[in-house]
Design a protein around this motif. Structure first.
Motif, PDB file in Angstrom:
ATOM      1  N   GLY A   1       0.831  -1.203   0.000  1.00  0.00           N
ATOM      2  CA  GLY A   1       0.000   0.000   0.000  1.00  0.00           C
ATOM      3  C   GLY A   1       0.863   1.249   0.000  1.00  0.00           C
ATOM      4  N   THR A   2       0.338   2.317   0.544  1.00  0.00           N
ATOM      5  CA  THR A   2       1.096   3.561   0.664  1.00  0.00           C
ATOM      6  C   THR A   2       2.087   3.442   1.802  1.00  0.00           C
ATOM      7  OG1 THR A   2      -0.790   4.852  -0.153  1.00  0.00           O
ATOM      8  CG2 THR A   2       0.929   6.044   1.033  1.00  0.00           C
ATOM      9  N   LEU A   3       3.364   3.646   1.506  1.00  0.00           N
ATOM     10  CA  LEU A   3       4.403   3.505   2.525  1.00  0.00           C
ATOM     11  C   LEU A   3       4.248   4.582   3.588  1.00  0.00           C
ATOM     12  CD1 LEU A   3       6.980   1.899   3.290  1.00  0.00           C
ATOM     13  CD2 LEU A   3       8.281   3.666   2.091  1.00  0.00           C
ATOM     14  N   ARG A   4       4.317   4.166   4.854  1.00  0.00           N
ATOM     15  CA  ARG A   4       4.192   5.097   5.975  1.00  0.00           C
ATOM     16  C   ARG A   4       5.459   5.196   6.811  1.00  0.00           C
ATOM     17  NH1 ARG A   4       0.067   7.852   4.051  1.00  0.00           N
ATOM     18  NH2 ARG A   4      -1.947   6.772   4.127  1.00  0.00           N
TER      19      ARG A   4
ATOM     20  N   ASP B   1       0.156   1.107   4.512  1.00  0.00           N
ATOM     21  CA  ASP B   1      -1.206   1.039   5.045  1.00  0.00           C
ATOM     22  C   ASP B   1      -1.930  -0.246   4.641  1.00  0.00           C
ATOM     23  OD1 ASP B   1      -1.667   1.537   2.379  1.00  0.00           O
ATOM     24  OD2 ASP B   1      -2.638   3.483   2.682  1.00  0.00           O
ATOM     25  N   ALA B   2      -1.258  -1.122   3.869  1.00  0.00           N
ATOM     26  CA  ALA B   2      -1.873  -2.386   3.469  1.00  0.00           C
ATOM     27  C   ALA B   2      -0.987  -3.586   3.819  1.00  0.00           C
ATOM     28  CB  ALA B   2      -2.163  -2.382   1.967  1.00  0.00           C
ATOM     29  N   GLY B   3       0.053  -3.389   4.624  1.00  0.00           N
ATOM     30  CA  GLY B   3       0.894  -4.510   5.009  1.00  0.00           C
ATOM     31  C   GLY B   3       2.334  -4.102   5.234  1.00  0.00           C
ATOM     32  N   TRP B   4       3.192  -5.085   5.473  1.00  0.00           N
ATOM     33  CA  TRP B   4       4.602  -4.825   5.721  1.00  0.00           C
ATOM     34  C   TRP B   4       5.463  -5.941   5.134  1.00  0.00           C
ATOM     35  CZ3 TRP B   4       6.632  -8.929   8.247  1.00  0.00           C
ATOM     36  CH2 TRP B   4       5.801  -9.663   9.100  1.00  0.00           C
ATOM     37  N   ILE B   5       6.736  -5.605   4.883  1.00  0.00           N
ATOM     38  CA  ILE B   5       7.751  -6.588   4.525  1.00  0.00           C
ATOM     39  C   ILE B   5       8.998  -6.273   5.338  1.00  0.00           C
ATOM     40  CG2 ILE B   5       6.928  -7.119   2.196  1.00  0.00           C
ATOM     41  CD1 ILE B   5       8.987  -5.185   1.098  1.00  0.00           C
ATOM     42  N   GLN B   6       9.769  -7.306   5.671  1.00  0.00           N
ATOM     43  CA  GLN B   6      10.944  -7.075   6.499  1.00  0.00           C
ATOM     44  C   GLN B   6      11.991  -8.153   6.257  1.00  0.00           C
ATOM     45  OE1 GLN B   6       9.308  -7.198  10.469  1.00  0.00           O
ATOM     46  NE2 GLN B   6       9.546  -9.420  10.624  1.00  0.00           N
ATOM     47  N   ARG B   7      13.213  -7.793   6.562  1.00  0.00           N
ATOM     48  CA  ARG B   7      14.330  -8.720   6.572  1.00  0.00           C
ATOM     49  C   ARG B   7      15.052  -8.482   7.886  1.00  0.00           C
ATOM     50  NH1 ARG B   7      19.606  -9.159   2.544  1.00  0.00           N
ATOM     51  NH2 ARG B   7      19.865 -11.428   2.687  1.00  0.00           N
ATOM     52  N   MET B   8      14.963  -9.455   8.799  1.00  0.00           N
ATOM     53  CA  MET B   8      15.407  -9.229  10.162  1.00  0.00           C
ATOM     54  C   MET B   8      16.870  -9.573  10.394  1.00  0.00           C
ATOM     55  SD  MET B   8      12.806  -7.832  11.226  1.00  0.00           S
ATOM     56  CE  MET B   8      13.263  -7.580  12.942  1.00  0.00           C
ATOM     57  N   SER B   9      17.580  -9.961   9.355  1.00  0.00           N
ATOM     58  CA  SER B   9      19.009 -10.206   9.422  1.00  0.00           C
ATOM     59  C   SER B   9      19.592  -9.935   8.048  1.00  0.00           C
ATOM     60  CB  SER B   9      19.290 -11.655   9.842  1.00  0.00           C
ATOM     61  OG  SER B   9      20.662 -11.959   9.709  1.00  0.00           O
ATOM     62  N   PHE B  10      20.840  -9.452   8.004  1.00  0.00           N
ATOM     63  CA  PHE B  10      21.447  -9.120   6.728  1.00  0.00           C
ATOM     64  C   PHE B  10      21.544 -10.329   5.814  1.00  0.00           C
ATOM     65  CE2 PHE B  10      24.813  -8.012   3.741  1.00  0.00           C
ATOM     66  CZ  PHE B  10      24.494  -6.708   3.423  1.00  0.00           C
ATOM     67  N   ASP B  11      21.708 -11.507   6.387  1.00  0.00           N
ATOM     68  CA  ASP B  11      21.806 -12.712   5.571  1.00  0.00           C
ATOM     69  C   ASP B  11      20.584 -13.614   5.719  1.00  0.00           C
ATOM     70  OD1 ASP B  11      22.284 -13.495   8.156  1.00  0.00           O
ATOM     71  OD2 ASP B  11      24.316 -14.222   7.799  1.00  0.00           O
ATOM     72  N   GLY B  12      19.456 -13.036   6.166  1.00  0.00           N
ATOM     73  CA  GLY B  12      18.234 -13.806   6.343  1.00  0.00           C
ATOM     74  C   GLY B  12      17.276 -13.640   5.182  1.00  0.00           C
TER      75      GLY B  12
ATOM     76  N   ASP C   1       1.536 -10.643   4.594  1.00  0.00           N
ATOM     77  CA  ASP C   1       0.737 -11.559   3.794  1.00  0.00           C
ATOM     78  C   ASP C   1       1.680 -12.263   2.818  1.00  0.00           C
ATOM     79  OD1 ASP C   1      -0.923 -12.874   2.030  1.00  0.00           O
ATOM     80  OD2 ASP C   1      -2.276 -11.172   1.717  1.00  0.00           O
ATOM     81  N   PRO C   2       1.753 -13.606   2.849  1.00  0.00           N
ATOM     82  CA  PRO C   2       2.656 -14.316   1.929  1.00  0.00           C
ATOM     83  C   PRO C   2       2.410 -13.988   0.460  1.00  0.00           C
ATOM     84  CG  PRO C   2       1.839 -15.798   3.625  1.00  0.00           C
ATOM     85  CD  PRO C   2       1.071 -14.519   3.766  1.00  0.00           C
ATOM     86  N   GLN C   3       1.211 -13.531   0.128  1.00  0.00           N
ATOM     87  CA  GLN C   3       0.923 -13.181  -1.268  1.00  0.00           C
ATOM     88  C   GLN C   3       1.786 -12.020  -1.761  1.00  0.00           C
ATOM     89  OE1 GLN C   3      -0.945 -14.742  -3.504  1.00  0.00           O
ATOM     90  NE2 GLN C   3      -1.395 -16.336  -1.976  1.00  0.00           N
ATOM     91  N   ILE C   4       2.208 -11.165  -0.833  1.00  0.00           N
ATOM     92  CA  ILE C   4       3.078 -10.043  -1.212  1.00  0.00           C
ATOM     93  C   ILE C   4       4.351 -10.572  -1.858  1.00  0.00           C
ATOM     94  CG2 ILE C   4       4.549  -8.200  -0.293  1.00  0.00           C
ATOM     95  CD1 ILE C   4       2.381  -7.660   1.801  1.00  0.00           C
TER      96      ILE C   4
END
Length: 414
Positions: free
Chosen positions: A165-168, A304-315, A321-324
């Motif tokens: 969605g729109t990045l916040r 405003d419609a979800g999030w994505i993340q990488r919690m480690s530099f090599d992770g 939502d897995p669909q993202i």
């Protein structure tokens, strides 16, 4: 009988198509990363090496001759002699940060294309570099690999194409910096040109660990600590995802701890908040232990419609939502550029084509500026606003920190 022409004289390895490189700085990054990876490229021919430590340059020359099957890779003690070498098309600079822009400017003036490690030492010299690259119509590549790493590339692509969605908000976490105690001065090693290592930085007597990469990075004369070192590996991706007009933030505030009575004099911990012109908020915080720790390097984009993340530099990458993570884009439909080749391959291609590199000088300037803004906010202890047009703060004390101190006259002593 028809002549049989070896393939090596027709392809990228043909002598007429090879790009002659000179290397300045053969420490860990220069030797084990940049030199070895350029040696893997068939159209790169390393002809000269240089380091303030003579033993490092000689070791690099032996590696070059062994890998290229040649003899006589030139060894220079003074980088100015390397820049005068007419056989060199481009230079690769892997020195401490305080030498990055001064050496780049001298290399550009000598007619060389330039590959240089990140970051800049201060905000103003980044703009000087941008102007010099344009003046000489040169090819410049910053030595940052993250734009060629698929994980970071996909995160930006999903964000720019609206998958969350729109990045916040963007959250960046980095390891803490070191706080090195003071050391007693001593005589420098015989094979070290201490004057050339210091260069434009203020004179300081040699101390045993001062030239070690995990030591000089935390002394403000040479670098600005973890925020400008490890921070570059996540802040660039974060700022690409923000996709704000003017690129850089328009405001910054935060706190940090600067060690007392130590050789280290840059923030070892930090908690910063940036605001961009499109109203996206970015936080950059330290966590965990000092030094390079992949588990303390995280990046999160919230929309405003979800999030994505990488919690480690090599992770791996996670999403609300897995669909993202299953969304795919074509070059025609994506709002982000295709995944580029490595920075080394891209640099050589651009030296030949004269096209813009993956990471040109203006992008190095914008990324470094954002991180320097945080260092300056910590030093002045108050919220700062940044004018994108003038590249100045709304604060006289902060503006006094945009440049570096007047350079030492190192040239007369060598």
């Amino acid at each position: 009988m028809p002549a049989i022409i070896p393939s090596r004289v027709l392809g990228q390895a043909a002598p007429s198509k090879q790009i002659s490189l000179g290397f300045i700085g053969l420490g860990a990054q220069g030797m084990n990363y940049n030199l070895k990876l350029f040696l893997n490229e068939p159209d790169a021919r390393v002809v000269a090496v240089c380091d303030a430590y003579r033993s490092r340059a000689e070791k690099a020359a032996r590696l070059v001759d062994e890998r290229q099957g040649t003899r006589g890779c030139k060894v220079y003690g003074d980088f100015r002699r390397l820049l005068e070498d007419p056989s060199i098309d481009a230079v690769v600079i892997s020195t401490p940060d305080h030498w990055h822009v001064p050496m780049c400017l001298m290399a550009l003036e000598a007619g060389k294309d330039v590959f240089c490690e990140k970051p800049t030492l201060c905000i103003d010299e980044g703009r000087d570099l941008v102007a010099a690259v344009a003046k000489h119509n040169a090819v410049f590549q910053a030595g940052i690999e993250d734009r060629s790493l698929v994980h970071f590339h996909k995160m930006v692509e999903w964000v720019k194409n609206g998958a969350v969605g729109t990045l916040r908000r963007v959250e960046v976490t980095l390891p803490q910096g070191h706080a090195h105690p003071k050391e007693a001065p001593c005589a420098p090693p015989e094979d070290l040109d201490w004057n050339l290592w210091l260069g434009p930085a203020a004179y300081h007597e040699y101390t045993p660990r001062r030239t070690h990469m995990w030591h000089w990075r935390y002394i403000s004369d040479y670098s600005k600590g973890a925020l400008l070192d490890i921070g570059t590996h996540l802040a660039d991706t974060a700022q690409l995802g923000v996709n704000a007009p003017g690129i850089c933030p328009v405001a910054v505030e935060g706190t940090g701890h600067i060690p007392v009575d130590c050789e280290s004099d840059v923030p070892s911990t930090f908690d910063l908040t940036y605001r961009y012109a499109n109203d996206v908020e970015m936080t950059v915080k330290s966590a965990g232990r000092p030094g390079w720790d992949p588990k303390c390097c995280s990046l999160r984009f919230e929309g405003d419609a979800g999030w994505i993340q990488r919690m480690s530099f090599d992770g791996g990458i996670e999403a609300s939502d897995p669909q993202i993570l299953r969304q795919r884009y074509t070059p025609e439909t994506s709002k982000h550029w295709p995944l580029p080749p490595s920075e080394h391959r891209n640099f050589l291609d651009c030296v030949t084509s004269r096209k813009k590199t993956t990471y040109p000088a203006i992008d190095l300037h914008h990324m470094s500026t954002m991180l320097h803004m945080g260092i300056i906010a910590i030093n002045v202890g108050r919220k700062l606003r940044w004018d994108l047009e003038t590249e100045r703060f709304d604060d006289a004390s902060a503006n006094a920190m945009l440049g570096r101190p007047a350079p030492r006259d190192w040239s007369a002593q060598t």
